[in-house]
Design an enzyme around this catalytic site. Structure first.
Site, short mmCIF file in Angstrom:
data_model
loop_
_atom_site.label_atom_id
_atom_site.label_comp_id
_atom_site.label_asym_id
_atom_site.label_seq_id
_atom_site.Cartn_x
_atom_site.Cartn_y
_atom_site.Cartn_z
CB VAL A 144 126.32 25.61 35.22
CG1 VAL A 144 125.23 24.71 34.63
CG2 VAL A 144 126.88 26.54 34.15
CB CYS A 194 117.72 23.35 41.77
SG CYS A 194 117.23 21.62 41.70
N GLY A 227 124.78 39.05 34.09
CA GLY A 227 124.02 39.59 32.97
C GLY A 227 123.24 40.83 33.36
CB THR A 262 118.16 36.11 38.08
OG1 THR A 262 116.91 36.78 38.24
CG2 THR A 262 118.86 36.68 36.85
N GLY A 263 116.46 33.41 39.49
CA GLY A 263 116.22 32.64 40.70
C GLY A 263 116.04 33.47 41.96
N GLY A 293 110.59 28.90 60.97
CA GLY A 293 109.78 28.58 59.80
C GLY A 293 109.53 27.09 59.69
CG HIS A 344 108.85 21.03 39.65
ND1 HIS A 344 109.34 20.99 40.93
CD2 HIS A 344 107.50 21.04 39.78
CE1 HIS A 344 108.34 20.98 41.79
NE2 HIS A 344 107.22 21.02 41.12
CG HIS A 401 97.76 -6.32 43.09
ND1 HIS A 401 97.42 -5.56 44.19
CD2 HIS A 401 97.85 -7.60 43.51
CE1 HIS A 401 97.30 -6.37 45.23
NE2 HIS A 401 97.56 -7.61 44.84
#
Length: 585
Positions: A136, A140, A215, A240-241, A277, A428, A555
Site C-alpha cells: 500500500v 510515492c 489485479g 497501477t502507476g 537526466g 497529486h 506581513h
C-alpha cells in the site's frame, strides 16, 4: 515520483447520494420522534489535509462520523460489509455482464491515486475495494515522494550547517557538521513505513476493503486478484502507476548503476556519481548527493539542463543549484552504454552526440543514477480482454479518464488515472483524477483542469510551477490571437526571505492583459513549493488578476512575493470586474 498538494475537493451532501445497483449507502439521519433527538453530523465540506496527495488519515488521524444526541452519547455508524471469502462473483446476464455487483467501485492499485479515489468514494457512500499486488502506498510512499523528502530534509540542513557565510550572517557559529549515513537512510525508511502503515489502517477503518494480489481485468466489470479470486464492480479504476524507465544499453545492478528506487535506500554515498537526466528526479538527487559530499556529473540528452522548466527559471536555477556546487555536466549527449563497476574497475559510461550519433566521450565514475523518467506499469492488466491497446504502455483515456478501446470507443464503466494514463505523471494529479472519476460515477459530471495542477522540485531553494511556460504561452497566443504579458518579482524585496538570509529567488507571472487570465506562474526560491498553491487555486477557480490583487496577505510572510507579483500585473481597464461588496462582521 514528485509531488506537492493541490486539489479541488467537491462538496458532498449527506442528504443526496445517488443510488447505485448493489450498493449500500449511508444517508442523512434525523430522528424527530426519538426522545434523545439524535442528528447525524456529516460536514457538507469535508476537510482534506494532504501530503503528496495523501489524506490526513495517512498521518494517523482517523475521521469518524458519529451522532450527537441530547444525552451527549456518541454512536458510531455501522461499518460496511467486508469481503470475506475467495472466488466471489456476481451472477452473469446473457451477455456476460454481471446483473449485480460485489462492489460499487474497485480500484486496481493502492498508490496515491487509488487512495485518493477510495477515500472520496467512501465519502460518497460507495462500497469500495482496492486491489494491491505489492505494498500500500505505491511509488510515492515507498519509493518516491515520501522517502525522497526525508533525504532532502537532511540535505537542506546540511547545506545550512556547512555554509559558514550563511551561519555567520545570522550570528551563528557551527563547527564540523557531519552525518551518519545509516541514520539518514533509516530516517527515510522509517518515514515511509509510518506513512504506509497509517495509510493502510485508515483505509480499513473507513471501510475500504484491501484485497491483496495482482489485479487482472477479466472482462466488463469483472476483476481477478491473487490466484483465482474474482470480484465484480459497477465501476473499475485502473491506478497501477509507473516504474523507473531505463533506456536500452544501460545495465542496472542495483549497487553501482541504480535507479531512484535503489538511491532512496542510500546504501552508500559515492565520491563521484553520474546522473543521467536533469529533470525533477535528477535535480533532487544532485541536491542530496552534493550536500553529503559527492561530486556529480549530469548527462543530458537535450541542449540545456532542466529542459522541462520555464527557460528563465531554469537559467537562474542553474546559476544557484548547479554552478556553485561540485557539479559538471554534458549536454546534447546520449549514454548509449553503462557498465556497472566490477572486479575493481569503475562504472563506465559511453557517450555519443545526440544529433550526429558520433562517439563523444567515455566517463569512469564510482556510480551512475538513471533518472530518465518513468514508464507506465500496465503489463498483465488483462487489457486485451476488453480490446484495449496501450500506447507506449499508457492506457488511452479521454478528458474524463474514461478508457478508450482499440476501435476508438469508450469502454463502459472503466477508468484509468495517474501515471498509467500519462496525462500528468505526478502523484497529486493521480489523486485529483481519481476524485474526478468518483464525482462522475456518483452522478456529477466533472472534468479536471490539468493546467491548474502545480508541480514542484524540492531542491534548496525549491522550484515550483503551474500552467504554461512563457514559450508555451506565446505559442498559444500566436495561434489564438491574444496578447501575453509577463511580470516578475524578486525574493530580495521580501522581508521574511531577507530575515532568513534567503533572498535568492524569483517569481514570474504570465498572463493575458486583455482579460486578466493567469496563464502560468513559476517560482524559484525559499518554500516555492508551498507558495505556488495560491496561483494554482486561482487558475482552478477561474480567478482573474484584477480580483486576486485585492486579496490581503499577512506581513511579513513569503506569501507577499505572490501579492507583489499580482499587484505588478497591468490589466486593461475594460477587463476590470467589480470587487464584491464588503460584509459587515
Amino acid at each position: 515520483m514528485h509531488c506537492s498538494a493541490a486539489f479541488s475537493q467537491a462538496a458532498t451532501s449527506a442528504t443526496a447520494v445517488p443510488t447505485i445497483s448493489g450498493s449500500r449507502h449511508v444517508g442523512a439521519l434525523h430522528s424527530s420522534s426519538s426522545s434523545s433527538s439524535c442528528t447525524l453530523l456529516i460536514p457538507s465540506k469535508p476537510i482534506n489535509l494532504r501530503f503528496c496527495g495523501l489524506r490526513r488519515e495517512a498521518f494517523g488521524f482517523s475521521p469518524s462520523a458519529f451522532t450527537r444526541c441530547s444525552n451527549s452519547q456518541r454512536v458510531r455508524l455501522p461499518s460496511r460489509r467486508r469481503f470475506k471469502g475467495s472466488n466471489v462473483s456476481a451472477s452473469l446476464g446473457d451477455n456476460g455482464i454481471p446483473k449485480s455487483f460485489d462492489y460499487d467501485l474497485i480500484i486496481i492499485g493502492a498508490g496515491v491515486g487509488g487512495h485518493g479515489a477510495a477515500l472520496h468514494a467512501v465519502e460518497k457512500g460507495l462500497k469500495t475495494a482496492i486491489i494491491e499486488g505489492d505494498v500500500v502506498g505505491g511509488t510515492c510512499v515507498n519509493r518516491g515522494c515520501v522517502p525522497s523528502k526525508a533525504l532532502l530534509a537532511v540535505s537542506g540542513r546540511m547545506r545550512e550547517l556547512q555554509s559558514e557565510h550563511h551561519m555567520k550572517a545570522l550570528g551563528l557559529q557551527v563547527h564540523a557538521a557531519g552525518y551518519d549515513r545509516q541514520g539518514v537512510a533509516d530516517h527515510a525508511n522509517n518515514l515511509a513505513t509510518k506513512i504506509r502503515n497509517n495509510l493502510t489502517n485508515s483505509m480499513k477503518a473507513l471501510g475500504v476493503d484491501i484485497l491483496t494480489g495482482v489485479g487482472t481485468i477479466l472482462g466488463p466489470q469483472k476483476v481477478k486478484f491473487g490466484t483465482d479470486n474474482i470480484v465484480t464492480a459497477k465501476d473499475i479504476i485502473i491506478a497501477t502507476g509507473s516504474v523507473p524507465f531505463v533506456p536500452k544499453g544501460i545495465e542496472v545492478d542495483g549497487k553501482t548503476v541504480i535507479t531512484s528506487d535503489h538511491a532512496l535506500k542510500l546504501e552508500f554515498v559515492p565520491d563521484w556519481i553520474a546522473i543521467v537526466g536533469s529533470g525533477y528526479i535528477g535535480l533532487e538527487f544532485s541536491d542530496v548527493y552534493t550536500a553529503l559530499g559527492s561530486e556529480v556529473t549530469f548527462i543530458e540528452a537535450l541542449d540545456q539542463l532542466m529542459p522541462g522548466f520555464d527557460p528563465e527559471i531554469g537559467k537562474l536555477a542553474q546559476r544557484v543549484l548547479i554552478n556553485p556546487r561540485k557539479i559538471d555536466y554534458h549536454t546534447g549527449v546520449f549514454a548509449t552504454k553503462i557498465t556497472p563497476a566490477k572486479d575493481g574497475k569503475p562504472v563506465t559510461i559511453e557517450l555519443i552526440d545526440a544529433k550526429t550519433k558520433e562517439p563523444k566521450d567515455t566517463l569512469e565514475v564510482d556510480a551512475a543514477l538513471i533518472a530518465t523518467g518513468r514508464a507506465p506499469f500496465t503489463n498483465g492488466l488483462g487489457l486485451e480482454n476488453i480490446n484495449v491497446v496501450t500506447q507506449r504502455g499508457f492506457v488511452p483515456v479521454d478528458e474524463r479518464m474514461r478508457v478508450i478501446d482499440a476501435n476508438g470507443n469508450l469502454v463502459p464503466h472503466l477508468y484509468c488515472i495517474g501515471d498509467a494514463n500519462g496525462k500528468m505523471m505526478l502523484a497529486h494529479a493521480a489523486s485529483a483524477q481519481g476524485i474526478s472519476v468518483v464525482e462522475q460515477v456518483t452522478g456529477r459530471d466533472h472534468v479536471l483542469n490539468h493546467l491548474s495542477i502545480p508541480a514542484a522540485c524540492f531542491t534548496h531553494p525549491e522550484i515550483s510551477m503551474v500552467g504554461l511556460t512563457e514559450p508555451q504561452a506565446r505559442e498559444k497566443a500566436e495561434k489564438e490571437g491574444f496578447e501575453v504579458s509577463v511580470v516578475k518579482t524578486s525574493f530580495k524585496a521580501n522581508t521574511k526571505a531577507l530575515a532568513e538570509n534567503e533572498g535568492e529567488g524569483l517569481a514570474k507571472l504570465i498572463y493575458r492583459p486583455d482579460n486578466g487570465e493567469i496563464l502560468g506562474v513559476h517560482i524559484f526560491g525559499l518554500h516555492a513549493a508551498d507558495l505556488i498553491h495560491e496561483a494554482s487555486n486561482a487558475i482552478a477557480l477561474g480567478t482573474r488578476i484584477q480580483d486576486i490583487k485585492f486579496a490581503v496577505h499577512a506581513h511579513p510572510t513569503l506569501s507577499e512575493v505572490l501579492d507583489e507579483l499580482f499587484k505588478a500585473a497591468k490589466v486593461k481597464d475594460h477587463a476590470s470586474n467589480p470587487v464584491s461588496e464588503p460584509v459587515a462582521v
